[in-house]
Design a protein around this motif. Structure first.
Motif, short mmCIF file in Angstrom:
data_model
loop_
_atom_site.label_atom_id
_atom_site.label_comp_id
_atom_site.label_asym_id
_atom_site.label_seq_id
_atom_site.Cartn_x
_atom_site.Cartn_y
_atom_site.Cartn_z
N ASP A 189 0.80 -1.22 0.00
CA ASP A 189 0.00 0.00 0.00
C ASP A 189 0.84 1.28 0.00
O ASP A 189 0.53 2.24 -0.69
N ASP A 190 1.91 1.29 0.80
CA ASP A 190 2.66 2.52 0.99
C ASP A 190 3.99 2.59 0.25
O ASP A 190 4.79 3.49 0.49
N GLY A 191 4.23 1.61 -0.62
CA GLY A 191 5.50 1.68 -1.31
C GLY A 191 5.88 0.42 -2.05
O GLY A 191 5.07 -0.49 -2.28
N VAL A 192 7.16 0.36 -2.40
CA VAL A 192 7.72 -0.77 -3.15
C VAL A 192 9.09 -1.10 -2.56
O VAL A 192 9.88 -0.20 -2.27
N TYR A 193 9.35 -2.41 -2.37
CA TYR A 193 10.70 -2.85 -2.01
C TYR A 193 11.27 -3.60 -3.21
O TYR A 193 10.63 -4.52 -3.74
N GLU A 194 12.44 -3.22 -3.63
CA GLU A 194 13.11 -3.90 -4.73
C GLU A 194 14.55 -4.16 -4.31
O GLU A 194 15.31 -3.23 -4.07
N GLY A 195 14.89 -5.43 -4.17
CA GLY A 195 16.22 -5.77 -3.72
C GLY A 195 16.31 -7.24 -3.33
O GLY A 195 15.43 -8.04 -3.63
N GLN A 196 17.39 -7.58 -2.62
CA GLN A 196 17.61 -8.96 -2.20
C GLN A 196 16.79 -9.28 -0.95
O GLN A 196 16.63 -8.43 -0.07
N ALA A 197 16.29 -10.51 -0.87
CA ALA A 197 15.55 -10.97 0.30
C ALA A 197 15.70 -12.48 0.44
O ALA A 197 15.86 -13.19 -0.55
N SER A 198 15.67 -12.94 1.67
CA SER A 198 15.68 -14.38 1.90
C SER A 198 14.30 -14.89 2.26
O SER A 198 14.05 -16.10 2.22
N MET A 199 13.38 -13.97 2.61
CA MET A 199 12.06 -14.40 3.05
C MET A 199 11.06 -13.25 2.93
O MET A 199 11.41 -12.10 3.20
N VAL A 200 9.85 -13.58 2.53
CA VAL A 200 8.74 -12.62 2.51
C VAL A 200 7.56 -13.28 3.23
O VAL A 200 7.14 -14.39 2.88
N PHE A 201 7.05 -12.60 4.27
CA PHE A 201 5.87 -13.07 5.00
C PHE A 201 4.69 -12.14 4.73
O PHE A 201 4.85 -10.92 4.76
N VAL A 202 3.52 -12.73 4.51
CA VAL A 202 2.27 -11.97 4.43
C VAL A 202 1.35 -12.61 5.47
O VAL A 202 0.77 -13.66 5.24
N ALA A 203 1.26 -11.99 6.67
CA ALA A 203 0.64 -12.63 7.83
C ALA A 203 -0.70 -12.00 8.19
O ALA A 203 -0.88 -10.79 8.10
N LEU A 204 -1.63 -12.86 8.62
CA LEU A 204 -2.95 -12.42 9.07
C LEU A 204 -3.09 -12.46 10.58
O LEU A 204 -4.01 -11.86 11.13
N THR A 205 -2.22 -13.20 11.27
CA THR A 205 -2.25 -13.25 12.73
C THR A 205 -0.84 -12.99 13.25
O THR A 205 0.08 -12.72 12.48
N ASN A 206 -0.67 -13.10 14.55
CA ASN A 206 0.64 -12.87 15.15
C ASN A 206 1.44 -14.14 15.35
O ASN A 206 2.53 -14.12 15.93
N SER A 207 0.91 -15.30 14.91
CA SER A 207 1.55 -16.58 15.19
C SER A 207 1.93 -17.29 13.88
O SER A 207 1.05 -17.61 13.08
N VAL A 208 3.21 -17.51 13.70
CA VAL A 208 3.71 -18.19 12.50
C VAL A 208 4.78 -19.18 12.91
O VAL A 208 5.74 -18.82 13.58
N GLY A 209 4.60 -20.43 12.52
CA GLY A 209 5.61 -21.44 12.80
C GLY A 209 5.86 -21.68 14.27
O GLY A 209 6.94 -22.10 14.68
N GLY A 210 4.85 -21.40 15.11
CA GLY A 210 4.99 -21.58 16.55
C GLY A 210 5.51 -20.36 17.27
O GLY A 210 5.49 -20.31 18.50
N PHE A 211 5.97 -19.34 16.53
CA PHE A 211 6.41 -18.09 17.14
C PHE A 211 5.22 -17.15 17.26
O PHE A 211 4.57 -16.82 16.27
N GLU A 212 4.96 -16.65 18.47
CA GLU A 212 3.77 -15.83 18.70
C GLU A 212 4.07 -14.34 18.70
O GLU A 212 3.18 -13.53 18.94
N GLU A 213 5.30 -13.96 18.39
CA GLU A 213 5.66 -12.54 18.39
C GLU A 213 6.14 -12.08 17.02
O GLU A 213 6.79 -11.05 16.91
N ILE A 214 5.83 -12.86 15.98
CA ILE A 214 6.34 -12.48 14.67
C ILE A 214 5.69 -11.20 14.18
O ILE A 214 6.27 -10.43 13.42
N ALA A 215 4.45 -10.94 14.62
CA ALA A 215 3.77 -9.67 14.35
C ALA A 215 3.21 -9.16 15.67
O ALA A 215 2.01 -9.23 15.93
N PRO A 216 4.07 -8.64 16.55
CA PRO A 216 3.67 -8.35 17.93
C PRO A 216 2.58 -7.29 18.07
O PRO A 216 1.88 -7.26 19.07
N ASP A 217 2.44 -6.43 17.07
CA ASP A 217 1.44 -5.36 17.16
C ASP A 217 0.20 -5.67 16.32
O ASP A 217 -0.60 -4.79 16.04
N LYS A 218 0.03 -6.94 15.93
CA LYS A 218 -1.08 -7.30 15.05
C LYS A 218 -2.42 -7.10 15.76
O LYS A 218 -2.61 -7.54 16.90
#
Length: 337
Positions: A189-218
């Motif tokens: 929505d607010d921009g574009v990232y163009e460059g190298q990355a090892s991972m991209v997450f698009v998360a709907l909750t705060n819990s991913v792969g057993g980690f509950e703080e991956i999106a702490p302000d969700k």
């Protein structure tokens, strides 16, 4: 007239615990006022999804997804396109059970998970839709691409069943030395990232792969994905980010992270590098991929005490939700033109 409920369960999840606990689970919903029946998924592709669609078409009041995140994903896909969508409850019996964490549903005790219905609480949850060249699919928790998504593909099913989360950590440790960078372009929505990355997450909750703080302000139900782009591309940087993640979610302030909220994400690779998309733990096609957020689209049973919610939608009428859904679709179509 009593309401109707249908339990859609995976007989192999949780080392077959669902099958053994089914009589007690049925009793919980019966005692709460539902005429409750059960459907055992089969080896037919999308068995749970097809049954969930049938339940929506026949206007069941409640569908209970009993199994891992894969079973829940199929149930969500089965009802997502229906005009009138049944309420959904979950009984987590998988390996990571991320969605159960987000909804504060007990893990490790299937009957206790069923008894969440007795609190008579629910929340309208956002779901996402991902479109690739090969398919379109809804998801309820996470869309991902890059190194960490490979773990789900490479852990054998028998390891998941026998060793649970330990299997993922073991395979993850094995794959760490293979971390690689991918040149990507990610629009949000607010921009574009163009460059190298090892991972991209698009998360709907705060819990991913057993980690509950991956999106702490969700905030659940806010109509926004949490987009996380991991720019770190070597073992030392990744381990430093994991340490920050486990320290109350401080990874979001790292210069190796792009962290933002957005209602839409378009991701593609630069060049001819292949990038697989992982949807709720399963393969969901290859980039380029477009992710769209459907705000407060499905009513989920949960223990909402202590949840960080955008608004309390418990009293919203189905007509209001359908009107809002149609409006969102129209706005997204206009944006894409």
């Amino acid at each position: 007239m009593r309401k109707r409920a249908r339990i859609i369960y995976n007989p192999t999840s949780g080392r077959e615990q669902v099958k053994r606990s089914l009589p007690d689970i049925l009793k919980v919903y019966e005692d709460f006022g539902y005429d409750t029946s059960a459907y055992c998924t089969t080896t037919e592709p999308l068995s749970a999804q097809k049954e969930a669609k049938r339940c929506a078409d026949e206007q069941f009041d409640l569908v209970i997804a009993a199994g891992g995140d894969g079973t829940i994903n199929e149930v969500i896909n089965g009802i997502a396109v229906a005009e009138k969508r049944p309420k959904v409850a979950i009984i987590p019996a998988g390996t990571t059970n991320d969605y159960a964490r987000a909804l504060h549903v007990p893990r490790g005790n299937l009957v206790a998970a069923a008894k969440v219905i007795e609190k008579d609480q629910s929340v309208f949850m956002d779901i996402g839709k991902v479109s690739t060249a090969s398919e379109e699919r809804f998801f309820m928790n996470i869309g991902a691409a890059g190194f960490l998504s490979e773990v789900s593909y490479e852990v054998p099913a028998n390891m998941k069943s026998l060793f649970g989360s330990l299997a993922y950590f073991a395979k993850g440790a094995e794959l760490l030395p293979r971390i690689g960078k991918v040149p990507v372009r990610v629009e949000y929505d607010d921009g574009v990232y163009e460059g190298q990355a090892s991972m991209v997450f698009v998360a709907l909750t705060n819990s991913v792969g057993g980690f509950e703080e991956i999106a702490p302000d969700k905030t659940l139900g806010d109509g926004k994905f949490t987009l996380i782009i991991v720019k770190a591309t070597n073992l030392v940087e990744i381990m430093r980010l994991v340490t920050l993640l486990m320290n109350d979610g401080k990874h979001i302030n790292s210069p190796n992270i792009v962290y933002t909220k957005t209602s839409k994400v378009v991701t593609e690779t630069i060049g001819d590098r292949k990038l697989m998309i992982n949807i709720d733990g399963e393969y969901g096609g290859d980039a380029p991929a477009t992710f769209i957020n459907y705000r407060q689209h499905i009513e989920m049973v949960g223990d909402i005490d202590g949840m960080k919610l955008d608004i309390d939608t418990r009293d919203a009428t189905m007509e209001e939700k359908e009107t809002d859904f149609i409006k969102q679709v129209s706005e997204l179509e206009e944006q894409s033109q």
